[in-house]
Design an enzyme around this catalytic site. Structure first.
Site, short mmCIF file in Angstrom:
data_model
loop_
_atom_site.label_atom_id
_atom_site.label_comp_id
_atom_site.label_asym_id
_atom_site.label_seq_id
_atom_site.Cartn_x
_atom_site.Cartn_y
_atom_site.Cartn_z
N HIS A 265 41.03 89.28 42.84
CA HIS A 265 42.38 89.51 43.34
C HIS A 265 42.32 90.64 44.35
CE1 HIS A 265 46.69 90.29 43.39
NE2 HIS A 265 46.84 89.13 42.78
N ASP A 320 45.87 82.97 37.62
CA ASP A 320 45.68 81.52 37.73
C ASP A 320 44.62 80.97 36.79
OD1 ASP A 320 47.55 80.93 39.77
OD2 ASP A 320 46.23 81.90 41.21
N1 COA Z 1 34.12 84.31 42.72
C1 COA Z 1 32.93 84.84 43.05
N2 COA Z 1 32.81 85.99 43.72
C2 COA Z 1 33.93 86.61 44.08
C3 COA Z 1 35.19 86.11 43.78
C4 COA Z 1 35.26 84.90 43.06
N3 COA Z 1 36.43 84.36 42.74
N4 COA Z 1 36.13 86.93 44.29
C5 COA Z 1 35.48 87.93 44.89
N5 COA Z 1 34.13 87.73 44.78
C6 COA Z 1 33.07 88.60 45.29
C7 COA Z 1 33.02 88.51 46.81
O1 COA Z 1 32.17 87.46 47.22
C8 COA Z 1 32.47 89.85 47.18
O2 COA Z 1 31.08 89.84 46.92
P1 COA Z 1 30.05 90.65 47.86
O3 COA Z 1 30.54 92.09 47.79
O4 COA Z 1 28.75 90.44 47.23
O5 COA Z 1 30.21 90.08 49.22
C9 COA Z 1 33.11 90.76 46.14
O6 COA Z 1 33.41 89.95 45.00
C10 COA Z 1 34.38 91.45 46.60
O7 COA Z 1 35.29 90.45 46.96
P2 COA Z 1 36.35 90.58 48.13
O8 COA Z 1 36.04 89.55 49.15
O9 COA Z 1 36.48 92.00 48.59
O10 COA Z 1 37.68 90.21 47.40
P3 COA Z 1 39.04 90.01 48.13
O11 COA Z 1 39.96 91.03 47.59
O12 COA Z 1 38.91 89.96 49.59
O13 COA Z 1 39.43 88.53 47.70
C11 COA Z 1 40.45 86.74 46.60
C12 COA Z 1 40.37 88.26 46.77
C13 COA Z 1 41.60 86.43 45.66
C14 COA Z 1 40.72 86.09 47.97
C15 COA Z 1 39.12 86.23 46.02
O14 COA Z 1 38.83 86.92 44.84
C16 COA Z 1 39.12 84.73 45.78
O15 COA Z 1 38.93 83.96 46.71
N6 COA Z 1 39.36 84.28 44.49
C17 COA Z 1 39.35 82.89 44.16
C18 COA Z 1 40.68 82.23 44.50
C19 COA Z 1 41.77 82.58 43.50
O16 COA Z 1 41.57 82.52 42.30
N7 COA Z 1 42.93 82.94 44.06
C20 COA Z 1 44.08 83.31 43.28
C21 COA Z 1 44.41 84.75 43.46
S1 COA Z 1 45.74 85.19 42.39
#
Ligand code: COA
Length: 384
Positions: A265, A320
């Site tokens: 998140h 979710d």
């Molecule tokens: N699965 C695997 N790895 C994940 C992940 C996930 N769901 N969410 C984050 N990571 C990893 C990233 O790849 C990153 O790894 P790295 O540092 O080795 O490159 C690290 O964790 C940090 O993630 P980051 O990209 O900074 O997180 P964010 O805040 O930009 O992204 C989301 C947040 C929600 C976009 C992301 O977690 C995601 O796509 N989740 C899945 C979709 C989802 O469930 N959405 C509903 C949200 S309520």
């Protein structure tokens, strides 16, 4: 001022509606922790709290709830619109279309600007109730219309969550199912200034009618980066297939740099407090029914396996991860998960709309221009 993509971290409003501390996993509505509201409040009461700032007294809640119950029916013309929509269209598109049309069947938006200073409190409160009440009816009505059936009319003797499940499934839910639905509606009702709430604020700042404000927000929620991840969680769990395949699946998933749906998140760097509550409800349901879908066991095994790999990055289950499992147990089709999110979030959208109207200023940000310098028009004959 530098351009900041996505306005990340840029304060776009001042609000007293909800507060989120992503480091400590705290979410409050008007100061009340979401954990307490999900356990002890109802959607009606929480919606009142969001819209009005304080928990209602006995009389206030009875009046508000009574208004919600009286406003459940929508005009048959709205139903006619639905019958012309393709049955395989996404329910979010149906919802946006029908909500956008409500202002034509329930006119009064001229009162938005009647005295040049914005709408009266009476208009704001009565339209908020009408829209909030109609949302559940529209979502459930579509479920039947797309199957070629007559919609199940709303019942005024049932609470909001109970009536919604009744309209969807054509049977009265048991008390635990009602409580689960109610908790889900409370948990999704508000979440500070996310994309859809921002869309509502931008639309609302022009003094557009409130149904159009909600329609803008619905369109924004429909995108897969906002609502909708819970549907993908279920598909992912089905793809894994069984508990003993979880470790290998996760290994391969992370090695190929794919996300685990329902994890991570932008704001929370600990487990989303809403995910904990939803998981607790799944446990209660399991105890009540004796068993749940095997997908729940796969989900728990995945959470345990992901702990070692993702927790060090601050990536934990979000709201979710478990909500879709609960909705499926309640008999709700997967493409209706996001519309249910919209039903609930309407309370938050309208609370922000109302808050902003008290001190409104039209949104008009600026841009960094990256196009060509001024140049002369070239006639077609000289363009080659
Ligand atoms: N699965 C695997 N790895 C994940 C992940 C996930 N769901 N969410 C984050 N990571 C990893 C990233 O790849 C990153 O790894 P790295 O540092 O080795 O490159 C690290 O964790 C940090 O993630 P980051 O990209 O900074 O997180 P964010 O805040 O930009 O992204 C989301 C947040 C929600 C976009 C992301 O977690 C995601 O796509 N989740 C899945 C979709 C989802 O469930 N959405 C509903 C949200 S309520």
């Amino acid at each position: 001022m530098d351009y900041i993509p996505g306005l990340q971290g840029v304060p776009a409003t001042r609000s007293s509606i909800s507060y989120l501390d992503g480091q400590r996993g705290i979410l409050t509505y008007r100061g009340y922790p979401i954990v307490e509201l999900a356990r002890r409040s109802t959607f009606e009461e929480s919606a009142y709290l969001l819209l009005n700032g304080e928990l209602p007294g006995v009389r206030e809640l009875a009046d508000f709830d009574g208004e919600l119950r009286r406003n459940r029916r929508v005009k048959y013309n709205v139903r006619d619109i639905m019958t012309f929509l393709p049955i395989d269209g996404h329910p979010m598109e149906m919802l946006q279309t029908c909500v956008a049309s409500l202002g034509m069947f329930y006119p009064g938006s001229e009162r938005m600007t009647a005295d040049g200073a914005g709408p009266t409190a009476d208009f704001v409160n009565s339209t908020a109730v009408k829209i909030l009440s109609s949302m559940a009816t529209l979502v459930a009505m579509w479920e039947h219309i797309r199957r070629g059936d007559d919609p199940v009319p709303p019942r005024a003797d049932l609470g909001y969550a109970e009536n919604f499940l009744y309209m969807m499934n054509e049977r009265e839910p048991d008390p635990l199912e009602t409580r689960i639905m109610d908790a889900c509606l409370v948990l999704h009702a508000e979440h500070t200034i996310n994309a859809s709430t921002f869309a509502a604020l931008v639309c609302g700042s022009t003094l557009a009618a409130p149904n159009l404000v909600v329609a803008s927000a619905i369109g924004t929620l429909a995108g897969p980066l906002h609502g909708g991840a819970n549907q993908r969680v279920l598909e992912m769990l089905e793809g894994i297939g069984s508990v003993d395949r979880v470790d290998a699946w996760l290994e391969q998933r992370l090695a190929t740099k794919q996300v685990v749906w329902g994890f991570g998140h932008r704001e929370y760097k600990v487990k989303d407090p809403r995910a904990d509550i939803l998981q607790g409800l799944l446990e209660e349901l399991r105890e009540h029914r004796g068993q749940l879908s095997p997908l729940y066991d796969i989900a728990k095994a995945l959470e345990a396996a992901a702990e070692a790999r993702l927790a060090p990055k601050g990536v934990y289950p979000n709201v979710d991860f478990y909500s879709g499992l609960l909705y499926e147990e309640l008999g709700i089709p997967r493409d209706q998960f996001t519309p249910i999110f919209a039903i609930s979030r309407t309370a938050g959208w309208l609370a922000h709309w109302k808050e902003q109207l008290a001190n409104n200023r039209i949104y008009r940000p600026t841009q960094e221009y990256t196009g060509p310098e001024v140049r002369s028009y070239v006639p077609m004959t000289q363009r080659g």
